[in-house]
Design a protein around this motif. Structure first.
Motif, PDB file in Angstrom:
ATOM      1  N   MET A  63       0.788  -1.000  -0.051  1.00  0.00           N
ATOM      2  CA  MET A  63      -0.218   0.157  -0.198  1.00  0.00           C
ATOM      3  C   MET A  63       1.041   1.237   0.004  1.00  0.00           C
ATOM      4  N   LYS A  64       0.786   2.209  -0.696  1.00  0.00           N
ATOM      5  CA  LYS A  64       1.259   3.380  -0.843  1.00  0.00           C
ATOM      6  C   LYS A  64       1.140   4.232   0.246  1.00  0.00           C
ATOM      7  N   ARG A  65       2.071   5.178   0.427  1.00  0.00           N
ATOM      8  CA  ARG A  65       2.157   5.917   1.675  1.00  0.00           C
ATOM      9  C   ARG A  65       0.795   7.172   1.643  1.00  0.00           C
ATOM     10  N   HIS A  66       0.628   7.508   0.221  1.00  0.00           N
ATOM     11  CA  HIS A  66      -0.639   8.402   0.143  1.00  0.00           C
ATOM     12  C   HIS A  66      -1.679   7.708   0.155  1.00  0.00           C
ATOM     13  N   THR A  67      -1.960   6.369  -0.073  1.00  0.00           N
ATOM     14  CA  THR A  67      -3.136   5.694   0.098  1.00  0.00           C
ATOM     15  C   THR A  67      -3.377   5.611   1.576  1.00  0.00           C
ATOM     16  N   LYS A  68      -2.429   5.377   2.412  1.00  0.00           N
ATOM     17  CA  LYS A  68      -2.541   5.134   3.814  1.00  0.00           C
ATOM     18  C   LYS A  68      -3.185   6.398   4.438  1.00  0.00           C
ATOM     19  N   ILE A  69      -2.345   7.606   3.964  1.00  0.00           N
ATOM     20  CA  ILE A  69      -2.739   8.709   4.582  1.00  0.00           C
ATOM     21  C   ILE A  69      -4.263   9.159   4.158  1.00  0.00           C
ATOM     22  N   ASN A  70      -4.483   8.743   3.085  1.00  0.00           N
ATOM     23  CA  ASN A  70      -5.784   9.234   2.577  1.00  0.00           C
ATOM     24  C   ASN A  70      -6.777   8.196   3.492  1.00  0.00           C
ATOM     25  N   ALA A  71      -6.654   7.163   3.378  1.00  0.00           N
ATOM     26  CA  ALA A  71      -7.327   6.205   4.371  1.00  0.00           C
ATOM     27  C   ALA A  71      -7.695   6.532   5.736  1.00  0.00           C
ATOM     28  N   LEU A  72      -6.586   7.199   6.331  1.00  0.00           N
ATOM     29  CA  LEU A  72      -6.458   7.573   7.765  1.00  0.00           C
ATOM     30  C   LEU A  72      -7.380   8.992   7.789  1.00  0.00           C
ATOM     31  N   LEU A  73      -7.318   9.832   6.737  1.00  0.00           N
ATOM     32  CA  LEU A  73      -7.882  11.104   7.056  1.00  0.00           C
ATOM     33  C   LEU A  73      -9.545  10.794   6.739  1.00  0.00           C
ATOM     34  N   LEU A  74      -9.971   9.901   5.877  1.00  0.00           N
ATOM     35  CA  LEU A  74     -11.194   9.452   5.667  1.00  0.00           C
ATOM     36  C   LEU A  74     -11.880   8.563   6.652  1.00  0.00           C
ATOM     37  N   LEU A  75     -11.157   7.965   7.585  1.00  0.00           N
ATOM     38  CA  LEU A  75     -11.591   7.169   8.760  1.00  0.00           C
ATOM     39  C   LEU A  75     -11.731   8.160  10.032  1.00  0.00           C
ATOM     40  N   ALA A  76     -10.652   9.309   9.812  1.00  0.00           N
ATOM     41  CA  ALA A  76     -11.058  10.281  11.020  1.00  0.00           C
ATOM     42  C   ALA A  76     -12.072  11.337  10.729  1.00  0.00           C
ATOM     43  N   VAL A  77     -12.609  11.521   9.414  1.00  0.00           N
ATOM     44  CA  VAL A  77     -13.762  12.370   9.075  1.00  0.00           C
ATOM     45  C   VAL A  77     -14.931  11.490   9.503  1.00  0.00           C
ATOM     46  N   ALA A  78     -14.918  10.366   8.834  1.00  0.00           N
ATOM     47  CA  ALA A  78     -16.025   9.293   9.371  1.00  0.00           C
ATOM     48  C   ALA A  78     -16.330   9.323  10.774  1.00  0.00           C
ATOM     49  N   ALA A  79     -15.227   9.059  11.864  1.00  0.00           N
ATOM     50  CA  ALA A  79     -15.406   9.196  13.317  1.00  0.00           C
ATOM     51  C   ALA A  79     -15.666  10.369  13.722  1.00  0.00           C
ATOM     52  N   LEU A  80     -15.283  11.533  12.953  1.00  0.00           N
ATOM     53  CA  LEU A  80     -15.759  12.836  13.492  1.00  0.00           C
ATOM     54  C   LEU A  80     -17.538  13.064  13.254  1.00  0.00           C
ATOM     55  N   ALA A  81     -17.894  12.437  12.440  1.00  0.00           N
ATOM     56  CA  ALA A  81     -19.322  12.290  11.957  1.00  0.00           C
ATOM     57  C   ALA A  81     -20.090  11.393  12.980  1.00  0.00           C
ATOM     58  N   VAL A  82     -19.639  10.463  13.161  1.00  0.00           N
ATOM     59  CA  VAL A  82     -20.285   9.422  13.778  1.00  0.00           C
ATOM     60  C   VAL A  82     -20.393   9.439  15.342  1.00  0.00           C
ATOM     61  N   PHE A  83     -19.234  10.132  15.670  1.00  0.00           N
ATOM     62  CA  PHE A  83     -19.121  10.205  17.217  1.00  0.00           C
ATOM     63  C   PHE A  83     -20.071  10.924  17.960  1.00  0.00           C
ATOM     64  N   PRO A  84     -20.572  11.988  17.659  1.00  0.00           N
ATOM     65  CA  PRO A  84     -21.575  12.584  18.496  1.00  0.00           C
ATOM     66  C   PRO A  84     -22.977  11.866  18.228  1.00  0.00           C
ATOM     67  N   LEU A  85     -23.176  11.178  17.339  1.00  0.00           N
ATOM     68  CA  LEU A  85     -24.402  10.401  17.050  1.00  0.00           C
ATOM     69  C   LEU A  85     -24.561   9.114  17.873  1.00  0.00           C
ATOM     70  N   VAL A  86     -23.224   8.523  18.160  1.00  0.00           N
ATOM     71  CA  VAL A  86     -23.008   7.305  18.897  1.00  0.00           C
ATOM     72  C   VAL A  86     -22.991   7.530  20.569  1.00  0.00           C
ATOM     73  N   PHE A  87     -22.437   8.727  20.878  1.00  0.00           N
ATOM     74  CA  PHE A  87     -22.382   8.873  22.245  1.00  0.00           C
ATOM     75  C   PHE A  87     -23.577   9.896  22.534  1.00  0.00           C
ATOM     76  N   GLY A  88     -24.561  10.197  21.725  1.00  0.00           N
ATOM     77  CA  GLY A  88     -25.709  11.015  22.255  1.00  0.00           C
ATOM     78  C   GLY A  88     -25.418  12.443  22.697  1.00  0.00           C
ATOM     79  N   LEU A  89     -24.403  12.961  22.072  1.00  0.00           N
ATOM     80  CA  LEU A  89     -24.066  14.473  22.388  1.00  0.00           C
ATOM     81  C   LEU A  89     -24.983  15.425  21.899  1.00  0.00           C
ATOM     82  N   GLY A  90     -25.653  16.130  22.642  1.00  0.00           N
ATOM     83  CA  GLY A  90     -26.622  16.957  22.254  1.00  0.00           C
ATOM     84  C   GLY A  90     -28.195  16.798  22.484  1.00  0.00           C
ATOM     85  N   ASP A  91     -28.152  15.434  23.133  1.00  0.00           N
ATOM     86  CA  ASP A  91     -29.654  14.681  23.366  1.00  0.00           C
ATOM     87  C   ASP A  91     -30.200  15.781  24.389  1.00  0.00           C
ATOM     88  N   HIS A  92     -29.650  16.404  25.349  1.00  0.00           N
ATOM     89  CA  HIS A  92     -30.142  17.386  26.234  1.00  0.00           C
ATOM     90  C   HIS A  92     -30.779  18.376  25.838  1.00  0.00           C
TER      91      HIS A  92
END
Length: 134
Positions: free
Chosen positions: A1-30
Motif C-alpha cells: 500500500m502506497k504512503r499516500h493511500t494510507k494517509i488518505n485512508a486515515l483521513l477518511l477514517l478520521a472524518v467518518a469518526a468525527l461525523a459518527v462520534f456525536p451520534l453514537v455517544f448521544g451528544l446534544g440529546d439534552h
C-alpha cells in the motif's frame, strides 16, 4: 500500500469518526435542537446573559425558511469547494507542464545532433542554446 493511500485512508477514517462520534455517544440529546448551528448557540447564550441586548444591525437578507438557509449555505460551500478544486487543478497542471517541458528539454539535449548542429563537441540548437557534450 502506497504512503499516500494510507494517509488518505486515515483521513477518511478520521472524518467518518468525527461525523459518527456525536451520534453514537448521544451528544446534544439534552438540547431542544441538538445540532443547531453556532449562530443559534451564540444567540441563545447572548439572550441568557443579557435579555435586553439589541443587535447593532440586521441582516441584509433573511431567508424565508430554514431549508432555504441550508440550501444557500450548501451552495456557498459547493462554490468554495469548486474554487479550491480549480486552484489546485491549475497548480497541478502547471507543475506537470513544467515537468514535461523539462523532460522534453533533457531528451533533446541527451541525443547529440537531434535538433541542432554539433561543432567540436558543442551542440548548437539556436542563438541562445549552447551546451557542451559530456
Amino acid at each position: 500500500m502506497k504512503r499516500h493511500t494510507k494517509i488518505n485512508a486515515l483521513l477518511l477514517l478520521a472524518v467518518a469518526a468525527l461525523a459518527v462520534f456525536p451520534l453514537v455517544f448521544g451528544l446534544g440529546d439534552h438540547k431542544e435542537e441538538p445540532f443547531a448551528g453556532a449562530d443559534a448557540e451564540a444567540e441563545t447564550a447572548i439572550t441568557e446573559i443579557s435579555p435586553d441586548y439589541e443587535p447593532w444591525f440586521s441582516p441584509l437578507y433573511e431567508p424565508p425558511s430554514g431549508e432555504v438557509e441550508s440550501a444557500l449555505f450548501a451552495l456557498q460551500a459547493a462554490l468554495g469547494a469548486g474554487v479550491l478544486a480549480y486552484y489546485f487543478g491549475v497548480r497541478r497542471g502547471r507543475r506537470q507542464g513544467e515537468e514535461r517541458a523539462l523532460a522534453a528539454r533533457q531528451d533533446t539535449h541527451a541525443a547529440p545532433g537531434a535538433g541542432g548542429a554539433e561543432i567540436h563537441g558543442v551542440e548548437v540548437h539556436g542563438a541562445h542554446d549552447v551546451h557542451e557534450d559530456a
